[in-house]
Design an enzyme around this catalytic site. Structure first.
Site, PDB file in Angstrom:
ATOM      1  CG  ASN A   1       1.707  -2.229   3.567  1.00 29.72           C
ATOM      2  OD1 ASN A   1       1.952  -1.979   2.390  1.00 29.72           O
ATOM      3  ND2 ASN A   1       2.534  -1.919   4.549  1.00 29.72           N
ATOM      4  NE  ARG A   2       7.890  -5.474   5.229  1.00 37.30           N
ATOM      5  CZ  ARG A   2       9.128  -5.286   4.778  1.00 37.30           C
ATOM      6  NH1 ARG A   2       9.885  -6.318   4.470  1.00 37.30           N
ATOM      7  NH2 ARG A   2       9.587  -4.068   4.592  1.00 37.30           N
ATOM      8  CB  THR A   3       3.963  -1.483   7.851  1.00 35.51           C
ATOM      9  OG1 THR A   3       5.349  -1.662   7.573  1.00 35.51           O
ATOM     10  CG2 THR A   3       3.790  -0.629   9.082  1.00 35.51           C
TER      11      THR A   3
ATOM     12  CD  GLU B   1       9.983   6.673 -17.837  1.00 37.38           C
ATOM     13  OE1 GLU B   1      10.481   6.962 -16.734  1.00 37.38           O
ATOM     14  OE2 GLU B   1       9.027   5.874 -17.976  1.00 37.38           O
TER      15      GLU B   1
ATOM     16  CB  SER C   1       3.816   2.597 -17.709  1.00 39.12           C
ATOM     17  OG  SER C   1       4.411   3.861 -17.927  1.00 39.12           O
TER      18      SER C   1
ATOM     19  CG  LEU D   1      -2.094  -1.030   1.104  1.00 35.34           C
ATOM     20  CD1 LEU D   1      -2.931  -1.034   2.366  1.00 35.34           C
ATOM     21  CD2 LEU D   1      -2.965  -0.756  -0.119  1.00 35.34           C
TER      22      LEU D   1
ATOM     23  NE  ARG E   1      37.317  -9.893 -32.963  1.00 35.00           N
ATOM     24  CZ  ARG E   1      36.784 -11.049 -33.322  1.00 35.00           C
ATOM     25  NH1 ARG E   1      36.524 -11.297 -34.596  1.00 35.00           N
ATOM     26  NH2 ARG E   1      36.518 -11.971 -32.418  1.00 35.00           N
TER      27      ARG E   1
ATOM     28  CG  HIS F   1       7.210   2.105 -20.998  1.00 37.72           C
ATOM     29  ND1 HIS F   1       7.624   2.677 -19.806  1.00 37.72           N
ATOM     30  CD2 HIS F   1       6.155   2.850 -21.414  1.00 37.72           C
ATOM     31  CE1 HIS F   1       6.872   3.710 -19.520  1.00 37.72           C
ATOM     32  NE2 HIS F   1       5.966   3.841 -20.482  1.00 37.72           N
TER      33      HIS F   1
END
Length: 484
Positions: free
Chosen positions: A34-36, A192, A130, A12, A447, A188
């Site tokens: 949420n973990r917390t 960006e 996104s 969250l 080379r 993407h």
């Protein structure tokens, strides 16, 4: 416990909260964790007050609220946190249930996780999301991939909450198997990086070269946003340059010139090196951020290293037009390289990517959304196996129209000592790509001279390799252990 939630979301932070509220707005019941745990209660008491959103204080409670097949979406930090959460969820789920990773995970991790989760009888989706916080709330671009059987179970939700473009077309569709969704999101993000660097180079040419004020440059970007460069990033650049700090001065001029990055640009470049398809513009955009981090060294170098005066003289209107052309032409190169990398990756990982549909997914909701993408969709709709956007009639004509201005501004920047790495490398790629004969025949001879790496001949079929004893005492043994 009543099974009433359509989907669950774990994590969250702001993106997670906004995505949940978006789902709620579209009639879906969402269970959250949420973990917390205190964040769950805070969310329900504030942003989610008065909604149908259900809070859970444990993973088992969360899963218990879900309709079957259970759909659990994670929006947590990429890496170990995702793996740990998958391990904790698997014992709580049943065959056919779906785990969804909506974070910015590396696509190879998603390939691995899809295989692992499927081995447990479950289904897995890795979806790029996104659009930032606003996109999550009002309609993001979504790029799902993973277990194909899972798509029908999340499609109604994802396509309801995503951004829409012409005729209500959703900016979300199934991308492909295993890591395809997160791969496309990575591309993407790489594009960006390139777009942002190109815009910054245009800004620097105007601010340092033409010595224009921020308000003047903002007006230029506002005008550009009405034409072929119409896009989200041009739009926000216009707004940023017009924004004033508390002292009445442009806020942008008070911001330290040191960039952060979360790694997706670097992932794009690393992948291009692994596959062997150059994304030189994105690479320069990543390196530009790395150079920016050398702030103290740059300040020292500024005092000791001399160069030409940066001021550009001449017809300002004409020079701004040249900058516009360089930005537009370079943007075409950036997308060209991104799509070439997607084409190679599709072959490498056996994905059936629909390049036109990917452009459509990016038309709305996401950071790189622009009118430009409509032309990319048209190009691939006409020729699905198009190897390069540069070979499409529209883009070939656009480069032809803007090429002279593009070359002029790159030359001016070099003469004035204004760094334009993305403009320059885009032009170098274009010239290399259209070159029928590169000087690599000499490189191959080098080379073979020092390492007996062999070479091919223009008068022999491809795949026939030769070695020359250049010194007369090098012998005829060739190197077959590696190829660089």
């Amino acid at each position: 416990m009543q099974t009433q939630a359509d989907i669950a979301l774990i994590g969250l932070a702001v993106m997670g909260q906004n995505l949940v509220l978006n789902m709620n707005d579209h009639g879906f019941t969402v269970a959250v964790f949420n973990r917390t745990v205190s964040k769950v209660d805070d969310f329900l008491a504030n942003e989610a007050k008065g909604t149908k959103i259900i809070g859970a204080h444990s993973l088992s409670e969360l899963v218990g609220y879900l309709k079957r097949p259970r759909r659990v979406m994670m929006l947590v930090k990429a890496g170990k946190a995702v793996d740990d959460l998958i391990e904790n969820l698997i014992p709580l789920l049943e065959p056919g249930d779906i785990i969804i990773d909506g974070g910015n995970s590396l696509f190879t991790d998603t390939i691995r996780r899809t295989q692992y989760v499927e081995s447990k009888g479950l289904l897995y989706i890795g979806t790029g999301v996104s659009g930032g916080e606003e996109g999550a709330r009002r309609g993001p671009s979504m790029m799902p991939g993973g277990s194909p059987q899972a798509w029908k179970h999340v499609k109604p939700i994802f396509q309801s909450i995503c951004a829409k473009v012409e005729n209500g077309a959703p900016c979300c569709d199934w991308v492909g198997d295993n890591g395809a969704g997160h791969f496309v999101k990575m591309i993407h993000n790489g594009i960006e990086y390139g777009d942002m660097q190109l815009i910054c180079e245009a800004y620097q040419l105007m601010s340092q070269g033409l010595e224009m004020e921020a308000d003047e440059i903002s007006s230029v970007f506002a005008e550009w946003n009405k034409g072929v460069l119409d896009s989200y990033l041009i739009e926000i650049t216009r707004d940023i340059l017009a924004y004033k700090d508390t002292d009445g001065e442009p806020l942008v001029e008070h911001i330290l010139d040191v960039a952060g990055q979360k790694g997706t640009g670097k992932w794009t470049v690393n992948t291009s090196l692994d596959i062997g398809m150059p994304v030189s513009l994105i690479a320069e955009a990543v390196f530009a951020r790395c150079v920016s981090a050398l702030k103290e060294e740059r300040m020292s170098a500024f005092r000791k290293l001399k160069g030409p005066r940066k001021k550009i003289s001449g017809d300002r209107k004409k020079i701004i037009e040249q900058i516009h052309s360089a930005l537009y032409a370079s943007k075409i190169i950036s997308y060209t390289q991104g799509y070439m990398l997607m084409r190679c990756a599709a072959q490498e990982y056996k994905w059936k990517l629909n390049f036109g549909d990917i452009a459509l997914m990016w038309r709305g909701g996401c950071i790189i959304r622009s009118v430009f993408l409509g032309k990319i969709k048209e190009a691939f709709d006409k020729k699905p196996k198009l190897k390069s956007l540069l070979l499409d009639d529209f883009f070939r004509a656009a480069i032809k129209e803007h090429q002279k201005n593009w070359r002029n501004i790159v030359a001016v920047a070099a003469k004035k000592g204004i760094p334009v790495p993305a403009f320059s490398t885009a032009l170098a790629f274009y010239d290399s790509y259209r070159c029928s004969h590169l000087p690599i025949n000499l490189l191959q001879a080098q080379r073979d001279y020092f390492g007996a790496h062999t070479y091919e001949r223009i008068d022999q079929p491809r795949g026939c390799f030769f070695h020359t004893n250049w010194t007369g005492h090098g012998g005829n043994t060739i190197s077959t252990s590696y190829n660089v």
